[in-house]
Design a protein around this motif. Structure first.
Motif, PDB file in Angstrom:
ATOM      1  N   MET A 169      44.421  49.827  19.472  1.00 36.40           N
ATOM      2  CA  MET A 169      45.634  49.504  20.197  1.00 36.40           C
ATOM      3  C   MET A 169      45.310  48.868  21.552  1.00 36.40           C
ATOM      4  O   MET A 169      46.035  47.989  21.991  1.00 36.40           O
ATOM      5  CB  MET A 169      46.459  50.787  20.375  1.00 36.40           C
ATOM      6  N   LEU A 170      44.223  49.314  22.173  1.00 36.15           N
ATOM      7  CA  LEU A 170      43.838  48.739  23.457  1.00 36.15           C
ATOM      8  C   LEU A 170      43.602  47.238  23.339  1.00 36.15           C
ATOM      9  O   LEU A 170      44.042  46.466  24.187  1.00 36.15           O
ATOM     10  CB  LEU A 170      42.592  49.430  24.021  1.00 36.15           C
ATOM     11  N   ASP A 171      42.925  46.816  22.273  1.00 35.78           N
ATOM     12  CA  ASP A 171      42.677  45.389  22.088  1.00 35.78           C
ATOM     13  C   ASP A 171      43.978  44.601  21.995  1.00 35.78           C
ATOM     14  O   ASP A 171      44.102  43.519  22.571  1.00 35.78           O
ATOM     15  CB  ASP A 171      41.832  45.141  20.834  1.00 35.78           C
ATOM     16  N   GLU A 172      44.951  45.141  21.281  1.00 31.51           N
ATOM     17  CA  GLU A 172      46.245  44.461  21.161  1.00 31.51           C
ATOM     18  C   GLU A 172      46.937  44.378  22.520  1.00 31.51           C
ATOM     19  O   GLU A 172      47.492  43.344  22.877  1.00 31.51           O
ATOM     20  CB  GLU A 172      47.147  45.173  20.152  1.00 31.51           C
ATOM     21  N   TYR A 173      46.899  45.458  23.284  1.00 35.75           N
ATOM     22  CA  TYR A 173      47.516  45.435  24.618  1.00 35.75           C
ATOM     23  C   TYR A 173      46.818  44.425  25.519  1.00 35.75           C
ATOM     24  O   TYR A 173      47.469  43.719  26.285  1.00 35.75           O
ATOM     25  CB  TYR A 173      47.506  46.815  25.256  1.00 35.75           C
ATOM     26  N   LEU A 174      45.505  44.340  25.432  1.00 44.77           N
ATOM     27  CA  LEU A 174      44.779  43.373  26.254  1.00 44.77           C
ATOM     28  C   LEU A 174      45.109  41.941  25.850  1.00 44.77           C
ATOM     29  O   LEU A 174      45.225  41.064  26.700  1.00 44.77           O
ATOM     30  CB  LEU A 174      43.273  43.628  26.181  1.00 44.77           C
ATOM     31  N   ARG A 175      45.301  41.691  24.555  1.00 45.03           N
ATOM     32  CA  ARG A 175      45.729  40.364  24.103  1.00 45.03           C
ATOM     33  C   ARG A 175      47.116  40.032  24.649  1.00 45.03           C
ATOM     34  O   ARG A 175      47.372  38.910  25.088  1.00 45.03           O
ATOM     35  CB  ARG A 175      45.729  40.278  22.574  1.00 45.03           C
ATOM     36  N   ILE A 176      48.000  41.009  24.633  1.00 44.36           N
ATOM     37  CA  ILE A 176      49.351  40.807  25.163  1.00 44.36           C
ATOM     38  C   ILE A 176      49.288  40.526  26.657  1.00 44.36           C
ATOM     39  O   ILE A 176      49.941  39.617  27.164  1.00 44.36           O
ATOM     40  CB  ILE A 176      50.241  42.033  24.866  1.00 44.36           C
ATOM     41  N   GLU A 221      56.036  53.113  27.094  1.00 42.08           N
ATOM     42  CA  GLU A 221      55.278  54.216  27.697  1.00 42.08           C
ATOM     43  C   GLU A 221      53.801  54.165  27.322  1.00 42.08           C
ATOM     44  O   GLU A 221      52.953  54.635  28.084  1.00 42.08           O
ATOM     45  CB  GLU A 221      55.870  55.564  27.298  1.00 42.08           C
ATOM     46  N   GLU A 222      53.495  53.585  26.160  1.00 42.60           N
ATOM     47  CA  GLU A 222      52.103  53.505  25.716  1.00 42.60           C
ATOM     48  C   GLU A 222      51.286  52.555  26.598  1.00 42.60           C
ATOM     49  O   GLU A 222      50.109  52.787  26.825  1.00 42.60           O
ATOM     50  CB  GLU A 222      52.022  53.037  24.261  1.00 42.60           C
ATOM     51  N   PRO A 245      50.518  53.165  31.560  1.00 44.25           N
ATOM     52  CA  PRO A 245      49.342  53.499  32.379  1.00 44.25           C
ATOM     53  C   PRO A 245      48.419  52.297  32.616  1.00 44.25           C
ATOM     54  O   PRO A 245      47.881  52.128  33.708  1.00 44.25           O
ATOM     55  CB  PRO A 245      48.626  54.582  31.569  1.00 44.25           C
ATOM     56  N   LEU A 246      48.259  51.452  31.617  1.00 43.25           N
ATOM     57  CA  LEU A 246      47.432  50.255  31.762  1.00 43.25           C
ATOM     58  C   LEU A 246      48.073  49.287  32.754  1.00 43.25           C
ATOM     59  O   LEU A 246      47.387  48.694  33.594  1.00 43.25           O
ATOM     60  CB  LEU A 246      47.228  49.588  30.398  1.00 43.25           C
ATOM     61  N   LEU A 247      49.378  49.129  32.689  1.00 41.76           N
ATOM     62  CA  LEU A 247      50.081  48.265  33.638  1.00 41.76           C
ATOM     63  C   LEU A 247      49.933  48.776  35.071  1.00 41.76           C
ATOM     64  O   LEU A 247      49.711  47.999  35.996  1.00 41.76           O
ATOM     65  CB  LEU A 247      51.562  48.157  33.278  1.00 41.76           C
ATOM     66  N   GLU A 248      50.060  50.077  35.239  1.00 39.67           N
ATOM     67  CA  GLU A 248      49.911  50.663  36.572  1.00 39.67           C
ATOM     68  C   GLU A 248      48.491  50.481  37.085  1.00 39.67           C
ATOM     69  O   GLU A 248      48.277  50.173  38.263  1.00 39.67           O
ATOM     70  CB  GLU A 248      50.301  52.139  36.548  1.00 39.67           C
ATOM     71  N   LEU A 249      47.514  50.655  36.208  1.00 37.81           N
ATOM     72  CA  LEU A 249      46.122  50.439  36.581  1.00 37.81           C
ATOM     73  C   LEU A 249      45.903  48.996  37.029  1.00 37.81           C
ATOM     74  O   LEU A 249      45.267  48.730  38.049  1.00 37.81           O
ATOM     75  CB  LEU A 249      45.198  50.780  35.411  1.00 37.81           C
ATOM     76  N   LEU A 250      46.449  48.053  36.265  1.00 37.62           N
ATOM     77  CA  LEU A 250      46.315  46.643  36.634  1.00 37.62           C
ATOM     78  C   LEU A 250      47.009  46.349  37.957  1.00 37.62           C
ATOM     79  O   LEU A 250      46.461  45.648  38.818  1.00 37.62           O
ATOM     80  CB  LEU A 250      46.894  45.750  35.540  1.00 37.62           C
ATOM     81  N   ALA A 251      48.206  46.859  38.131  1.00 37.93           N
ATOM     82  CA  ALA A 251      48.960  46.598  39.355  1.00 37.93           C
ATOM     83  C   ALA A 251      48.234  47.171  40.570  1.00 37.93           C
ATOM     84  O   ALA A 251      48.062  46.481  41.581  1.00 37.93           O
ATOM     85  CB  ALA A 251      50.368  47.176  39.249  1.00 37.93           C
ATOM     86  N   ASN A 252      47.773  48.403  40.481  1.00 31.51           N
ATOM     87  CA  ASN A 252      47.087  49.033  41.602  1.00 31.51           C
ATOM     88  C   ASN A 252      45.674  48.486  41.763  1.00 31.51           C
ATOM     89  O   ASN A 252      45.206  48.271  42.872  1.00 31.51           O
ATOM     90  CB  ASN A 252      47.035  50.546  41.414  1.00 31.51           C
ATOM     91  N   GLY A 253      45.000  48.261  40.650  1.00 31.43           N
ATOM     92  CA  GLY A 253      43.635  47.744  40.697  1.00 31.43           C
ATOM     93  C   GLY A 253      43.570  46.344  41.262  1.00 31.43           C
ATOM     94  O   GLY A 253      42.613  45.982  41.941  1.00 31.43           O
ATOM     95  N   TYR A 254      44.573  45.540  41.008  1.00 34.39           N
ATOM     96  CA  TYR A 254      44.594  44.172  41.519  1.00 34.39           C
ATOM     97  C   TYR A 254      44.645  44.175  43.038  1.00 34.39           C
ATOM     98  O   TYR A 254      43.937  43.417  43.694  1.00 34.39           O
ATOM     99  CB  TYR A 254      45.782  43.400  40.931  1.00 34.39           C
ATOM    100  N   ASP A 255      45.470  45.054  43.605  1.00 32.80           N
ATOM    101  CA  ASP A 255      45.539  45.158  45.067  1.00 32.80           C
ATOM    102  C   ASP A 255      44.188  45.560  45.637  1.00 32.80           C
ATOM    103  O   ASP A 255      43.734  45.002  46.634  1.00 32.80           O
ATOM    104  CB  ASP A 255      46.609  46.179  45.487  1.00 32.80           C
ATOM    105  N   GLN A 256      43.530  46.527  45.002  1.00 31.00           N
ATOM    106  CA  GLN A 256      42.210  46.962  45.463  1.00 31.00           C
ATOM    107  C   GLN A 256      41.190  45.842  45.312  1.00 31.00           C
ATOM    108  O   GLN A 256      40.335  45.639  46.175  1.00 31.00           O
ATOM    109  CB  GLN A 256      41.761  48.199  44.688  1.00 31.00           C
TER     110      GLN A 256
END
Length: 105
Positions: free
Chosen positions: A1-8, A83-84, A87-98
């Motif tokens: 599923m992670l691969d599909e989310y990363l493609r999206i 919801e699935e 967490p990845l979206l939040e990581l990207l949003a926060n990680g991008y700022d960092q």
């Protein structure tokens, strides 16, 4: 599923749509002034962006269950699978700022 989310998430238009739903559960989606002609920052025409949005990006996100899209009104809301990926979206949003901060130092 992670691969599909990363493609999206590989596409900036889809990332923008999904990250905007982090802050607001529903809204109308339209590329900035897509109906008015002209070009976007990356040289993509607004008309091309509008076509891709309606025929590629929104259908792909809807098919994955990440959004619910009302084609008539243009309204987009979190889908049953949002919801699935949240967490990845939040990581990207926060990680991008960092990441940006580390590049500036």
């Amino acid at each position: 599923m992670l691969d599909e989310y990363l493609r999206i998430l590989a596409d900036a238009h889809r990332r923008t749509i999904l990250t905007s739903l982090l802050e607001d559960n529903s809204h109308s989606v339209s590329p900035d002034g897509a109906d008015s002609g002209g070009e976007l920052e990356d040289g993509e025409s607004r008309e091309q962006a509008r076509i891709e949005l309606r025929h590629v990006h929104l259908p792909k996100l809807e098919e994955s269950g990440l959004i619910e899209w009302n084609r008539e009104s243009g309204a987009v809301a979190r889908g049953p699978e949002f919801e699935e990926i949240e967490p990845l979206l939040e990581l990207l949003a926060n990680g991008y700022d960092q990441f940006l901060q580390s590049r500036l130092n």
